[in-house]
Design an enzyme around this catalytic site. Structure first.
Site, PDB file in Angstrom:
ATOM      1  N   GLY A  62       0.771  -1.242   0.000  1.00 13.22           N
ATOM      2  CA  GLY A  62       0.000   0.000   0.000  1.00 13.22           C
ATOM      3  C   GLY A  62       0.804   1.294   0.000  1.00 13.22           C
ATOM      4  CG  ASP A 117      -1.609   1.472   3.297  1.00 15.75           C
ATOM      5  OD1 ASP A 117      -1.498   1.109   4.482  1.00 15.75           O
ATOM      6  OD2 ASP A 117      -2.128   0.756   2.431  1.00 15.75           O
ATOM      7  CG  ASP A 120      -8.558   0.323   9.898  1.00 13.95           C
ATOM      8  OD1 ASP A 120      -9.307   1.224  10.301  1.00 13.95           O
ATOM      9  OD2 ASP A 120      -8.992  -0.745   9.434  1.00 13.95           O
ATOM     10  CE  LYS A 148     -10.363   3.794   7.356  1.00 11.74           C
ATOM     11  NZ  LYS A 148     -10.985   2.500   6.982  1.00 11.74           N
ATOM     12  CG  ASP A 176      -5.783  -3.286  -1.705  1.00 11.24           C
ATOM     13  OD1 ASP A 176      -5.292  -2.876  -0.641  1.00 11.24           O
ATOM     14  OD2 ASP A 176      -6.251  -4.424  -1.851  1.00 11.24           O
TER      15      ASP A 176
HETATM   16  P1  IMP Z   1      -4.805  -2.294  10.592  1.00  7.93           P
HETATM   17  O1  IMP Z   1      -3.945  -3.497  10.803  1.00  7.93           O
HETATM   18  O2  IMP Z   1      -6.241  -2.537  10.932  1.00  7.93           O
HETATM   19  O3  IMP Z   1      -4.280  -1.030  11.204  1.00  7.93           O
HETATM   20  O4  IMP Z   1      -4.892  -2.069   9.031  1.00  7.93           O
HETATM   21  C1  IMP Z   1      -3.822  -1.748   8.292  1.00  7.93           C
HETATM   22  C2  IMP Z   1      -3.980  -2.242   6.884  1.00  7.93           C
HETATM   23  O5  IMP Z   1      -5.339  -2.526   6.518  1.00  7.93           O
HETATM   24  C3  IMP Z   1      -3.523  -1.144   5.940  1.00  7.93           C
HETATM   25  O6  IMP Z   1      -2.145  -1.254   5.694  1.00  7.93           O
HETATM   26  C4  IMP Z   1      -4.373  -1.397   4.733  1.00  7.93           C
HETATM   27  O7  IMP Z   1      -3.746  -2.304   3.879  1.00  7.93           O
HETATM   28  C5  IMP Z   1      -5.649  -2.005   5.251  1.00  7.93           C
HETATM   29  N1  IMP Z   1      -6.728  -0.989   5.369  1.00  7.93           N
HETATM   30  C6  IMP Z   1      -7.277  -0.525   6.497  1.00  7.93           C
HETATM   31  N2  IMP Z   1      -8.218   0.392   6.238  1.00  7.93           N
HETATM   32  C7  IMP Z   1      -8.248   0.512   4.895  1.00  7.93           C
HETATM   33  C8  IMP Z   1      -9.024   1.330   3.991  1.00  7.93           C
HETATM   34  O8  IMP Z   1      -9.882   2.143   4.348  1.00  7.93           O
HETATM   35  N3  IMP Z   1      -8.751   1.147   2.672  1.00  7.93           N
HETATM   36  C9  IMP Z   1      -7.816   0.276   2.196  1.00  7.93           C
HETATM   37  N4  IMP Z   1      -7.076  -0.484   3.002  1.00  7.93           N
HETATM   38  C10 IMP Z   1      -7.295  -0.378   4.329  1.00  7.93           C
HETATM   39 MG    MG Z   2      -1.326  -1.856   3.617  1.00 11.95          MG
END
Ligand code: IMP
Ligand code: MG
Length: 213
Positions: A62, A117, A120, A148, A176
């Site tokens: 990403g 990227d 979340d 976020k 993506d």
């Molecule tokens: P986390 O592990 O929940 O913090 O998510 C991180 C990964 O989830 C990022 O590197 C993205 O690849 C994917 N991701 C989380 N939210 C989004 C979004 O809104 N759009 C696209 N990819 C996302």
């Molecule tokens: Mg990612």
């Protein structure tokens, strides 16, 4: 009444390019806004890393666009390496992480800038930190294009954030949905019907669709 006087006080929201109108509901961050913010971010990073043994560790896939634009504005000597991590790989339950590429360069004694990227839930970042911390870097700073915070599950904080965004699924500028839309030059909100369709086609009952990292 003249067109000028009739126009609303607030600037008009940017139009979704015709090519993407079937899939993207709206533009959240324009190409121009991204470019301006990245210039400011790289200046901040450059100031903080001056005189350090800088090493950038970027998460695949990403970060492709963000990383390329960020580092071209940093005029410090630096090393660059990648970690491949997929947070929603097909066939795995959401949240389960798969490492697809390991770090090759030595981070010992270096000041690491860890780039992703989007932050979340924070699960990806905390798992990557668990791997990185024992490797002996001098310090680790985190940089993400998007944050976020409302979705956070793990206690992870980014030191450099491009934009804080609401809880909406976004695509473009490297991000993506099911491996598509990474090439959009802006960050946009995916239309809900695209989700719904993918959920019906791809996801087993009771599971959300499966975006890839
Ligand atoms: P986390 O592990 O929940 O913090 O998510 C991180 C990964 O989830 C990022 O590197 C993205 O690849 C994917 N991701 C989380 N939210 C989004 C979004 O809104 N759009 C696209 N990819 C996302
Ligand atoms: Mg990612």
């Amino acid at each position: 009444m003249s067109k000028l006087l009739a126009s609303p006080a607030r600037p008009r929201p940017p139009r979704v390019p015709a090519r993407w109108q079937q899939e993207v509901a709206r533009v959240l961050i324009t190409e121009h806004q991204i470019a301006a913010r990245i210039r400011a971010l790289s200046q901040e990073i450059q100031r903080d890393f001056t005189g350090r043994e800088m090493m950038i560790v970027s998460l695949l896939n990403g970060t492709v666009m963000f990383l390329a634009d960020l580092i071209r504005h940093i005029s410090l000597p630096l090393r660059l390496d990648f970690i491949g991590v997929s947070s929603y790989g097909t066939g795995t339950t959401p949240g389960e992480l798969v490492f697809t590429k390991e770090l090759r360069l030595d981070v010992r004694g270096r000041d690491v800038l860890l780039v992703d990227d989007i932050l979340d839930t924070g699960r990806t970042m905390s798992r990557v930190l668990e791997r990185l911390r024992p490797l002996g870097s001098r310090r680790i700073r985190i940089c993400v294009l998007l944050d976020k915070p409302s979705r956070r599950v793990e206690q992870v904080r980014a030191d450099y954030v491009g934009f804080t965004i609401p809880d909406e699924f976004v695509v473009g500028y490297g991000l993506d949905f099911a491996e598509r839309y990474r090439n959009l030059p802006f960050v946009g909100v995916l239309r809900e019907d695209i989700y719904q369709r993918a959920a019906v086609v791809a996801a087993p009952p009771g599971r959300p669709p499966a975006p890839a990292s």
